[in-house]
Scaffold this motif. Structure first.
Motif, PDB file in Angstrom:
ATOM      1  N   LEU A  12      -4.072  16.165  54.865  1.00  0.00           N
ATOM      2  CA  LEU A  12      -2.824  16.887  55.148  1.00  0.00           C
ATOM      3  C   LEU A  12      -2.582  17.992  54.116  1.00  0.00           C
ATOM      4  O   LEU A  12      -2.102  19.079  54.454  1.00  0.00           O
ATOM      5  CB  LEU A  12      -1.637  15.919  55.177  1.00  0.00           C
ATOM      6  CG  LEU A  12      -1.697  14.836  56.264  1.00  0.00           C
ATOM      7  CD1 LEU A  12      -0.400  14.044  56.314  1.00  0.00           C
ATOM      8  CD2 LEU A  12      -2.001  15.423  57.637  1.00  0.00           C
ATOM      9  N   ARG A  15      -4.923  20.861  54.901  1.00  0.00           N
ATOM     10  CA  ARG A  15      -4.419  21.628  56.049  1.00  0.00           C
ATOM     11  C   ARG A  15      -3.266  22.534  55.626  1.00  0.00           C
ATOM     12  O   ARG A  15      -3.142  23.664  56.085  1.00  0.00           O
ATOM     13  CB  ARG A  15      -3.917  20.700  57.157  1.00  0.00           C
ATOM     14  CG  ARG A  15      -5.001  19.946  57.866  1.00  0.00           C
ATOM     15  CD  ARG A  15      -5.863  20.876  58.711  1.00  0.00           C
ATOM     16  NE  ARG A  15      -6.651  20.119  59.667  1.00  0.00           N
ATOM     17  CZ  ARG A  15      -7.819  19.560  59.408  1.00  0.00           C
ATOM     18  NH1 ARG A  15      -8.355  19.699  58.212  1.00  0.00           N
ATOM     19  NH2 ARG A  15      -8.459  18.874  60.340  1.00  0.00           N
ATOM     20  N   SER A  24      -4.512  23.923  63.863  1.00  0.00           N
ATOM     21  CA  SER A  24      -4.100  22.705  63.146  1.00  0.00           C
ATOM     22  C   SER A  24      -2.608  22.461  63.359  1.00  0.00           C
ATOM     23  O   SER A  24      -1.773  23.324  63.085  1.00  0.00           O
ATOM     24  CB  SER A  24      -4.403  22.869  61.649  1.00  0.00           C
ATOM     25  OG  SER A  24      -3.552  22.042  60.866  1.00  0.00           O
ATOM     26  N   TYR A  25      -2.296  21.254  63.844  1.00  0.00           N
ATOM     27  CA  TYR A  25      -0.884  20.892  64.058  1.00  0.00           C
ATOM     28  C   TYR A  25      -0.139  20.880  62.721  1.00  0.00           C
ATOM     29  O   TYR A  25       0.992  21.362  62.626  1.00  0.00           O
ATOM     30  CB  TYR A  25      -0.809  19.511  64.721  1.00  0.00           C
ATOM     31  CG  TYR A  25       0.609  18.991  64.879  1.00  0.00           C
ATOM     32  CD1 TYR A  25       1.502  19.603  65.746  1.00  0.00           C
ATOM     33  CD2 TYR A  25       1.057  17.892  64.143  1.00  0.00           C
ATOM     34  CE1 TYR A  25       2.808  19.140  65.884  1.00  0.00           C
ATOM     35  CE2 TYR A  25       2.355  17.420  64.276  1.00  0.00           C
ATOM     36  CZ  TYR A  25       3.233  18.055  65.148  1.00  0.00           C
ATOM     37  OH  TYR A  25       4.519  17.601  65.269  1.00  0.00           O
ATOM     38  N   VAL A  26      -0.794  20.344  61.681  1.00  0.00           N
ATOM     39  CA  VAL A  26      -0.140  20.254  60.367  1.00  0.00           C
ATOM     40  C   VAL A  26       0.147  21.656  59.823  1.00  0.00           C
ATOM     41  O   VAL A  26       1.260  21.942  59.357  1.00  0.00           O
ATOM     42  CB  VAL A  26      -1.035  19.446  59.389  1.00  0.00           C
ATOM     43  CG1 VAL A  26      -0.465  19.460  57.975  1.00  0.00           C
ATOM     44  CG2 VAL A  26      -1.171  18.010  59.894  1.00  0.00           C
ATOM     45  N   LYS A  40      11.330  17.133  63.176  1.00  0.00           N
ATOM     46  CA  LYS A  40      10.341  16.138  63.633  1.00  0.00           C
ATOM     47  C   LYS A  40      10.575  14.782  62.959  1.00  0.00           C
ATOM     48  O   LYS A  40      10.487  13.745  63.614  1.00  0.00           O
ATOM     49  CB  LYS A  40       8.904  16.614  63.336  1.00  0.00           C
ATOM     50  CG  LYS A  40       8.436  17.811  64.116  1.00  0.00           C
ATOM     51  CD  LYS A  40       8.524  17.650  65.617  1.00  0.00           C
ATOM     52  CE  LYS A  40       7.613  16.584  66.176  1.00  0.00           C
ATOM     53  NZ  LYS A  40       7.747  16.481  67.660  1.00  0.00           N
ATOM     54  N   GLU A  43      13.516  13.246  64.662  1.00  0.00           N
ATOM     55  CA  GLU A  43      13.163  12.848  66.038  1.00  0.00           C
ATOM     56  C   GLU A  43      12.318  11.568  66.028  1.00  0.00           C
ATOM     57  O   GLU A  43      12.573  10.637  66.800  1.00  0.00           O
ATOM     58  CB  GLU A  43      12.355  14.022  66.619  1.00  0.00           C
ATOM     59  CG  GLU A  43      12.097  14.040  68.081  1.00  0.00           C
ATOM     60  CD  GLU A  43      11.235  15.275  68.415  1.00  0.00           C
ATOM     61  OE1 GLU A  43      11.660  16.422  68.136  1.00  0.00           O
ATOM     62  OE2 GLU A  43      10.119  15.073  68.921  1.00  0.00           O
ATOM     63  N   PHE A  77       3.477   9.714  59.295  1.00  0.00           N
ATOM     64  CA  PHE A  77       2.712  10.977  59.273  1.00  0.00           C
ATOM     65  C   PHE A  77       3.637  12.173  58.992  1.00  0.00           C
ATOM     66  O   PHE A  77       3.378  12.982  58.099  1.00  0.00           O
ATOM     67  CB  PHE A  77       1.978  11.132  60.611  1.00  0.00           C
ATOM     68  CG  PHE A  77       1.535  12.531  60.901  1.00  0.00           C
ATOM     69  CD1 PHE A  77       0.464  13.085  60.220  1.00  0.00           C
ATOM     70  CD2 PHE A  77       2.200  13.305  61.858  1.00  0.00           C
ATOM     71  CE1 PHE A  77       0.059  14.391  60.470  1.00  0.00           C
ATOM     72  CE2 PHE A  77       1.800  14.594  62.120  1.00  0.00           C
ATOM     73  CZ  PHE A  77       0.725  15.150  61.419  1.00  0.00           C
TER      74      PHE A  77
HETATM   75  N1  LIG Z   1      -1.960  11.499  62.131  1.00  0.00           N
HETATM   76  C1  LIG Z   1      -1.772  12.562  62.707  1.00  0.00           C
HETATM   77  C2  LIG Z   1      -0.767  12.687  63.740  1.00  0.00           C
HETATM   78  N2  LIG Z   1       0.117  11.798  64.233  1.00  0.00           N
HETATM   79  C3  LIG Z   1       0.815  12.466  65.165  1.00  0.00           C
HETATM   80  N3  LIG Z   1       0.392  13.751  65.257  1.00  0.00           N
HETATM   81  C4  LIG Z   1       0.868  14.808  66.146  1.00  0.00           C
HETATM   82  O1  LIG Z   1       2.267  14.847  66.027  1.00  0.00           O
HETATM   83  C5  LIG Z   1       2.806  15.338  67.238  1.00  0.00           C
HETATM   84  C6  LIG Z   1       3.896  14.358  67.624  1.00  0.00           C
HETATM   85  O2  LIG Z   1       4.850  15.048  68.175  1.00  0.00           O
HETATM   86  P1  LIG Z   1       5.470  14.578  69.557  1.00  0.00           P
HETATM   87  O3  LIG Z   1       5.020  13.197  69.920  1.00  0.00           O
HETATM   88  O4  LIG Z   1       6.907  14.772  69.403  1.00  0.00           O
HETATM   89  O5  LIG Z   1       4.756  15.577  70.524  1.00  0.00           O
HETATM   90  P2  LIG Z   1       5.172  17.045  70.925  1.00  0.00           P
HETATM   91  O6  LIG Z   1       6.323  16.939  71.860  1.00  0.00           O
HETATM   92  O7  LIG Z   1       3.902  17.660  71.416  1.00  0.00           O
HETATM   93  O8  LIG Z   1       5.626  17.779  69.549  1.00  0.00           O
HETATM   94  P3  LIG Z   1       6.470  19.150  69.378  1.00  0.00           P
HETATM   95  O9  LIG Z   1       6.057  20.100  70.457  1.00  0.00           O
HETATM   96  O10 LIG Z   1       7.938  18.764  69.411  1.00  0.00           O
HETATM   97  O11 LIG Z   1       6.094  19.626  68.003  1.00  0.00           O
HETATM   98  C7  LIG Z   1       1.693  15.371  68.279  1.00  0.00           C
HETATM   99  O12 LIG Z   1       1.225  16.696  68.440  1.00  0.00           O
HETATM  100  C8  LIG Z   1       0.621  14.509  67.618  1.00  0.00           C
HETATM  101  O13 LIG Z   1      -0.703  14.873  67.979  1.00  0.00           O
HETATM  102  C9  LIG Z   1      -0.591  13.932  64.379  1.00  0.00           C
HETATM  103  N4  LIG Z   1      -1.327  15.020  64.078  1.00  0.00           N
HETATM  104  C10 LIG Z   1      -2.261  14.900  63.108  1.00  0.00           C
HETATM  105  N5  LIG Z   1      -2.504  13.719  62.422  1.00  0.00           N
HETATM  106  C11 LIG Z   1      -3.505  13.658  61.345  1.00  0.00           C
HETATM  107  O14 LIG Z   1      -3.540  14.915  60.698  1.00  0.00           O
HETATM  108  C12 LIG Z   1      -4.872  15.388  60.655  1.00  0.00           C
HETATM  109  C13 LIG Z   1      -4.857  16.888  60.704  1.00  0.00           C
HETATM  110  O15 LIG Z   1      -4.362  17.315  61.961  1.00  0.00           O
HETATM  111  P4  LIG Z   1      -4.463  18.831  62.391  1.00  0.00           P
HETATM  112  O16 LIG Z   1      -3.637  19.600  61.433  1.00  0.00           O
HETATM  113  O17 LIG Z   1      -3.955  18.944  63.800  1.00  0.00           O
HETATM  114  O18 LIG Z   1      -5.908  19.199  62.294  1.00  0.00           O
HETATM  115  C14 LIG Z   1      -5.556  14.739  61.876  1.00  0.00           C
HETATM  116  O19 LIG Z   1      -6.939  14.658  61.679  1.00  0.00           O
HETATM  117  C15 LIG Z   1      -4.914  13.371  61.871  1.00  0.00           C
HETATM  118  O20 LIG Z   1      -5.586  12.544  60.919  1.00  0.00           O
END
Ligand SMILES: N=c1c2ncn([C@@H]3O[C@H](COP(=O)(O)OP(=O)(O)OP(=O)(O)O)[C@@H](O)[C@H]3O)c2ncn1[C@@H]1O[C@H](COP(=O)(O)O)[C@@H](O)[C@H]1O
Length: 115
Positions: A12, A15, A24-26, A40, A43, A77
Motif C-alpha cells: 500500500l 502504491r 491502482s485503486y490505492v 470510504k 462507508e 484495508f
Molecule cells: N486489499 C485490497 C482491497 N480490499 C478492497 N479493495 C477495493 O476496495 C473497493 C471497495 O469499495 P466498494 O466495495 O465500496 O466498491 P466500489 O463501489 O467499487 O468503490 P467506490 O467506487 O465507492 O470507490 C473495491 O474496489 C475493492 O476492490 C481492495 N483493493 C486493493 N487491496 C490490496 O491492495 C493492493 C493494491 O491494490 P491496487 O492499488 O488496486 O493495485 C492489492 O494487491 C490488494 O492486496
C-alpha cells in the motif's frame, strides 16, 4: 496475521508513492484525497455494522459470517490507506496492540486516563 498486514502495508505504501491512479485503486484513493478516503472508511464501517447485525445468531460457515469477514477486511484495508495518507506508520497500530497485550481492557483504560 500481523505478517499479512505488514506485507499488505508495504504494498500500500509503494502504491501511494509510485502507483498510477489509472491502474491502482490505492493510488486512485490517494489521488482523490483525504475526504474520499474518509468517506470510504465511514462507508465500510457502516457496512460492517450492518453485516455484523445480520450475522448475529448465524453459523460460523454461513453467508452472513462470510459477509461480515469481508466487510471487516474492507475496513482494515481502507484504514491502512487512511493511515498512510496521513503519514502515520501503520505498524505503530500493531505495536500499540502489542503494548496492550496481556493488560485487561479496564487496566489499559485506567493507564490512559493517568498518562
Ligand atoms: N486489499 C485490497 C482491497 N480490499 C478492497 N479493495 C477495493 O476496495 C473497493 C471497495 O469499495 P466498494 O466495495 O465500496 O466498491 P466500489 O463501489 O467499487 O468503490 P467506490 O467506487 O465507492 O470507490 C473495491 O474496489 C475493492 O476492490 C481492495 N483493493 C486493493 N487491496 C490490496 O491492495 C493492493 C493494491 O491494490 P491496487 O492499488 O488496486 O493495485 C492489492 O494487491 C490488494 O492486496
Amino acid at each position: 496475521m500481523s505478517n499479512m498486514l505488514i506485507q499488505l502495508d508495504r504494498v500500500l505504501r509503494l502504491r501511494m508513492q509510485q502507483g498510477d491512479a489509472d491502474s491502482s485503486y490505492v493510488a486512485s484513493l490517494h489521488h482523490k484525497g483525504l475526504n474520499k478516503i474518509l468517506e470510504k472508511v465511514g462507508e465500510e464501517a457502516t457496512e460492517l455494522v450492518l453485516a455484523a447485525k445480520d450475522a448475529e445468531g448465524a453459523a460460523p460457515d454461513s453467508e452472513a459470517h462470510k459477509a461480515m469477514i469481508s466487510e471487516t477486511a474492507d475496513l482494515w484495508f481502507h484504514s491502512l490507506v487512511m493511515l498512510n495518507h496521513l503519514g502515520a506508520d501503520s505498524r505503530a497500530v500493531l505495536d500499540e496492540l502489542g503494548r496492550r497485550f496481556g493488560l485487561s481492557g479496564l487496566e489499559e483504560k485506567a493507564s490512559r486516563s493517568q498518562g
